[in-house]
Design a protein around this motif. Sequence first.
Motif: not given
Length: 97
Positions: A43-49
């Motif tokens: 879930x922490x990749x949300x901004x990157x993704x």
Amino acid sequence: MRIGGVIPQDKRAAFRKLSNDLVKAPDLGQFRASAMEMLQQFPLVQPWLAWWLRDEHASMIFQSHKRMDPLLWDSMPDTTNAEESMHWRLYRAVEKK
């Protein structure tokens, strides 16, 4: 935040697999499924993704978002930048002057 805080070391292989699944997804349905799975597992990749999921960015690397003729896409050299690759093709065709 450091990458280790986003992708735990013991889950790097799973993240790489999901990343490859995104790049190689043949259609939007499979692409979206892989993106959702990535967000569920990481879930922490949300901004990157989210940045890569924008249409103007997605069309640069994801097969499911290609707008370019497949023959031209396949003929481009592998670089880190699609624009750089197109410049190479133009310079090769018409020279720099």
